[in-house]
Design an enzyme around this catalytic site. Structure first.
Site, PDB file in Angstrom:
ATOM      1  N   GLU A  82       0.853  -1.194   0.000  1.00 47.11           N
ATOM      2  CA  GLU A  82       0.000   0.000   0.000  1.00 47.11           C
ATOM      3  C   GLU A  82       0.885   1.239   0.000  1.00 47.11           C
ATOM      4  O   GLU A  82       0.438   2.338   0.325  1.00 47.11           O
ATOM      5  CB  GLU A  82      -0.987  -0.014   1.166  1.00 47.11           C
ATOM      6  N   CYS A 114      -3.620  -3.255   4.482  1.00 47.16           N
ATOM      7  CA  CYS A 114      -2.744  -4.296   5.040  1.00 47.16           C
ATOM      8  C   CYS A 114      -3.215  -5.709   4.707  1.00 47.16           C
ATOM      9  O   CYS A 114      -2.623  -6.683   5.155  1.00 47.16           O
ATOM     10  CB  CYS A 114      -2.631  -4.135   6.554  1.00 47.16           C
ATOM     11  N   HIS A 236      -2.759  -9.689  12.188  1.00 42.57           N
ATOM     12  CA  HIS A 236      -2.176  -8.449  11.662  1.00 42.57           C
ATOM     13  C   HIS A 236      -1.798  -7.594  12.865  1.00 42.57           C
ATOM     14  O   HIS A 236      -2.580  -7.458  13.810  1.00 42.57           O
ATOM     15  CB  HIS A 236      -3.200  -7.717  10.787  1.00 42.57           C
ATOM     16  N   ASN A 279       4.905  -1.236  12.496  1.00 42.74           N
ATOM     17  CA  ASN A 279       3.909  -1.673  11.522  1.00 42.74           C
ATOM     18  C   ASN A 279       4.560  -1.789  10.143  1.00 42.74           C
ATOM     19  O   ASN A 279       5.155  -0.833   9.651  1.00 42.74           O
ATOM     20  CB  ASN A 279       2.733  -0.675  11.482  1.00 42.74           C
ATOM     21  N   SER A 312      -7.451  -2.023   6.448  1.00 43.27           N
ATOM     22  CA  SER A 312      -8.414  -0.943   6.667  1.00 43.27           C
ATOM     23  C   SER A 312      -9.180  -0.617   5.400  1.00 43.27           C
ATOM     24  O   SER A 312      -8.699  -0.811   4.286  1.00 43.27           O
ATOM     25  CB  SER A 312      -7.680   0.313   7.146  1.00 43.27           C
TER      26      SER A 312
HETATM   27  N1  CAA Z   1       1.783   2.989  30.924  1.00 45.05           N
HETATM   28  C1  CAA Z   1       1.174   1.889  30.410  1.00 45.05           C
HETATM   29  N2  CAA Z   1       0.183   1.967  29.480  1.00 45.05           N
HETATM   30  C2  CAA Z   1      -0.176   3.180  29.041  1.00 45.05           C
HETATM   31  C3  CAA Z   1       0.423   4.359  29.535  1.00 45.05           C
HETATM   32  C4  CAA Z   1       1.440   4.237  30.517  1.00 45.05           C
HETATM   33  N3  CAA Z   1       2.061   5.292  31.020  1.00 45.05           N
HETATM   34  N4  CAA Z   1      -0.153   5.408  28.926  1.00 45.05           N
HETATM   35  C5  CAA Z   1      -1.091   4.905  28.076  1.00 45.05           C
HETATM   36  N5  CAA Z   1      -1.107   3.571  28.164  1.00 45.05           N
HETATM   37  C6  CAA Z   1      -1.930   2.632  27.409  1.00 45.05           C
HETATM   38  C7  CAA Z   1      -3.375   3.056  27.242  1.00 45.05           C
HETATM   39  O1  CAA Z   1      -4.152   2.687  28.369  1.00 45.05           O
HETATM   40  C8  CAA Z   1      -3.753   2.314  25.976  1.00 45.05           C
HETATM   41  O2  CAA Z   1      -3.974   0.969  26.271  1.00 45.05           O
HETATM   42  P1  CAA Z   1      -5.439   0.330  26.060  1.00 45.05           P
HETATM   43  O3  CAA Z   1      -5.796   0.547  24.605  1.00 45.05           O
HETATM   44  O4  CAA Z   1      -5.221  -1.109  26.367  1.00 45.05           O
HETATM   45  O5  CAA Z   1      -6.343   1.052  26.986  1.00 45.05           O
HETATM   46  C9  CAA Z   1      -2.473   2.362  25.157  1.00 45.05           C
HETATM   47  O6  CAA Z   1      -1.417   2.617  26.074  1.00 45.05           O
HETATM   48  C10 CAA Z   1      -2.442   3.458  24.103  1.00 45.05           C
HETATM   49  O7  CAA Z   1      -2.724   4.673  24.741  1.00 45.05           O
HETATM   50  P2  CAA Z   1      -3.797   5.669  24.097  1.00 45.05           P
HETATM   51  O8  CAA Z   1      -5.053   4.918  23.814  1.00 45.05           O
HETATM   52  O9  CAA Z   1      -3.875   6.878  24.931  1.00 45.05           O
HETATM   53  O10 CAA Z   1      -3.012   5.980  22.735  1.00 45.05           O
HETATM   54  P3  CAA Z   1      -3.353   7.008  21.610  1.00 45.05           P
HETATM   55  O11 CAA Z   1      -4.805   7.293  21.540  1.00 45.05           O
HETATM   56  O12 CAA Z   1      -2.434   8.163  21.736  1.00 45.05           O
HETATM   57  O13 CAA Z   1      -2.904   6.169  20.299  1.00 45.05           O
HETATM   58  C11 CAA Z   1      -3.583   4.593  18.637  1.00 45.05           C
HETATM   59  C12 CAA Z   1      -3.163   4.815  20.084  1.00 45.05           C
HETATM   60  C13 CAA Z   1      -5.007   5.111  18.434  1.00 45.05           C
HETATM   61  C14 CAA Z   1      -3.524   3.120  18.317  1.00 45.05           C
HETATM   62  C15 CAA Z   1      -2.617   5.367  17.689  1.00 45.05           C
HETATM   63  O14 CAA Z   1      -1.303   4.901  17.868  1.00 45.05           O
HETATM   64  C16 CAA Z   1      -2.978   5.243  16.212  1.00 45.05           C
HETATM   65  O15 CAA Z   1      -3.847   5.946  15.705  1.00 45.05           O
HETATM   66  N6  CAA Z   1      -2.288   4.333  15.479  1.00 45.05           N
HETATM   67  C17 CAA Z   1      -2.536   4.121  14.054  1.00 45.05           C
HETATM   68  C18 CAA Z   1      -3.819   3.354  13.797  1.00 45.05           C
HETATM   69  C19 CAA Z   1      -3.731   1.885  14.110  1.00 45.05           C
HETATM   70  O16 CAA Z   1      -2.656   1.310  14.211  1.00 45.05           O
HETATM   71  N7  CAA Z   1      -4.906   1.243  14.233  1.00 45.05           N
HETATM   72  C20 CAA Z   1      -4.968  -0.183  14.481  1.00 45.05           C
HETATM   73  C21 CAA Z   1      -6.181  -0.827  13.856  1.00 45.05           C
HETATM   74  S1  CAA Z   1      -6.239  -0.443  12.092  1.00 45.05           S
HETATM   75  C22 CAA Z   1      -5.144  -1.550  11.376  1.00 45.05           C
HETATM   76  O17 CAA Z   1      -4.768  -2.524  11.982  1.00 45.05           O
HETATM   77  C23 CAA Z   1      -4.621  -1.268   9.982  1.00 45.05           C
HETATM   78  C24 CAA Z   1      -3.268  -0.660  10.099  1.00 45.05           C
HETATM   79  O18 CAA Z   1      -2.260  -1.370  10.072  1.00 45.05           O
HETATM   80  C25 CAA Z   1      -3.154   0.785  10.234  1.00 45.05           C
END
Ligand code: CAA
Length: 391
Positions: A82, A114, A236, A279, A312
């Site tokens: 992609e 993906c 994945h 990733n 996605s």
């Molecule tokens: N100690 C331990 N854990 C902590 C922490 C700390 N100090 N601070 C935060 N965490 C945990 C949170 O609790 C959370 O865990 P849970 O989900 O189990 O509750 C985790 O760390 C992440 O924290 P946030 O939710 O606050 O993170 P965020 O909102 O800033 O970002 C994300 C997370 C949304 C995945 C972001 O990285 C993102 O947008 N990534 C790209 C999208 C993605 O990968 N999506 C996955 C599904 S889509 C797919 O699979 C296709 C693809 O390849 C893209």
């Protein structure tokens, strides 16, 4: 239907020249590094050098396979990505040329976020079923890029996986039952005019889990193995914690408890390489499979592996395969570890500079700096044509 076993006969990976420890991002963003190391289950991410791209990584991964196998049986090369480099020409044609494959070989590029490597694998199985004397080279290669200072920044990465698909495979025989699911959504996408993906992070995680549930049910309805007949799971992995969430959900909807180690034991080996590469989009699940083979710690001969591929947008598939008896003797464990350990570490400032390095998008000629130590390099663009070099 053919009774010949068909599947993956060899599998190898490649990644980038550079690596960024996620502690660098945490430090720069004034965050607790545990958010990355523990929260999303990632410790490092691969970062491509200016003279690396999906073609150089794909060729690098496939070269390891060609060192062991007769090229003349390969009549098809399927390139899944992609991170397209041309709207018309398949990136696979560059890979075909760098590898000096036979001219009597068809080459095509597949895209669906993906998921496309799984489509490539399924198409390869079909080609081999029609003529079991043929082999298909499937290569998945991607560079995950998000904007700096976004929550997705720590989920970037880069990598390629090459797989030789043939009859009587030495690594894993893929079973015919699959569960598939498609839904027109915008959880993650990259319009043609953008070099970084757009993503609705939380929605993408929900969409992934919804697609898992639907694909799994479709797999069961079509006669797939029940959960207690699947020994290992390979998901994945946009980040490794997503695989843990998926496995937890699959067990919960199957009425299994998530207490104790059982959940993690069935996928822990598959997380090791991905935790360090980040990733690699369509290569990611197959990177996880290679990681499982290298790192599970027990003899997996005869084990059934359940695979969940998610792209996605969205297309997903659940399928399974049986690991073959002599798989262990075919692995390249030492080489794989040294490949990961030999990446050059970046500081946040160095990474930022590379991230913002843009090849000319206006169609001017340019030459890339000579950085990578890989067997292949992307040398630049001349007269709108991409130039590659073999070392
Ligand atoms: N100690 C331990 N854990 C902590 C922490 C700390 N100090 N601070 C935060 N965490 C945990 C949170 O609790 C959370 O865990 P849970 O989900 O189990 O509750 C985790 O760390 C992440 O924290 P946030 O939710 O606050 O993170 P965020 O909102 O800033 O970002 C994300 C997370 C949304 C995945 C972001 O990285 C993102 O947008 N990534 C790209 C999208 C993605 O990968 N999506 C996955 C599904 S889509 C797919 O699979 C296709 C693809 O390849 C893209």
């Amino acid at each position: 239907m053919s009774t010949t076993k068909i599947g993956i006969d060899d599998i190898a990976f490649a990644t980038s020249h550079y690596v960024l420890d996620l502690a660098e991002i945490a430090l720069n963003n004034h965050e607790d590094v545990a958010k990355y190391y523990v929260g999303i289950g990632q410790s490092e991410m691969s970062v491509s050098a200016e003279d690396e791209d999906i073609v150089t990584m794909a060729a690098d991964a496939a070269l390891q396979i060609l060192a062991r196998h007769e090229k003349s049986h390969i009549r098809t090369l399927l390139m899944a990505t992609e991170t397209g480099i041309d709207q018309s020409k398949s990136a696979g044609v560059f890979v075909h040329s760098l590898l000096n494959l036979s001219k009597n070989c068809r080459v095509v590029e597949l895209k669906q976020a993906c998921y496309s490597a799984t489509a490539a694998l399924q198409f390869a199985l079909g080609i081999v079923a029609r003529d079991p004397s043929e082999a298909v080279l499937v290569v998945a290669s991607d560079i995950a890029r998000y904007k700096l200072h976004t929550s997705a920044e720590a989920t970037q990465g880069a990598g390629a996986v090459a797989m030789l698909v043939k009859a009587d495979p030495a690594i894993i025989a893929i079973e015919p039952t699959t569960g598939v699911y498609t839904d027109d959504i915008h959880d993650f996408w990259r319009p043609n005019y953008m070099s970084e993906a757009l993503v609705d992070g939380k929605f993408s995680m929900e969409a992934y889990l919804t697609a898992l549930e639907h694909s799994w049910h479709n797999y069961l309805v079509r006669g797939g193995s029940p959960i207690n007949k699947i020994d290992r799971f390979c998901y994945h992995q946009p980040f490794t914690k997503m695989a843990v969430k998926a496995q937890t959900q699959l067990r919960a909807i199957s009425g299994l408890s998530n207490d104790g180690q059982a959940c993690l034991d069935q996928l822990a080996g598959s997380l090791e390489i991905n935790r360090r590469i980040g990733n690699s989009y369509t290569a990611s699940m197959y990177m996880g499979f290679l990681s499982l083979l290298n790192n599970d710690g027990s003899d997996l001969s005869g084990s059934r592996v359940g695979f969940f591929s998610y792209g996605s947008g969205s297309v997903a598939e659940f399928f399974s395969g049986i690991i073959q008896d002599n798989y262990d003797s075919l692995l390249r464990r030492k080489k794989d570890i040294s490949h990961l350990n030999s990446r050059v570490s970046l500081t946040y400032e160095q990474y930022k500079k590379i991230h913002t390095y843009q090849h000319s998008s206006e169609g001017f000629d340019f030459v890339t700096p000579d950085v990578t130590r890989s067997s292949f390099r992307f040398a630049g663009v001349q007269n709108h044509m991409r130039l590659y070099e073999i070392r």
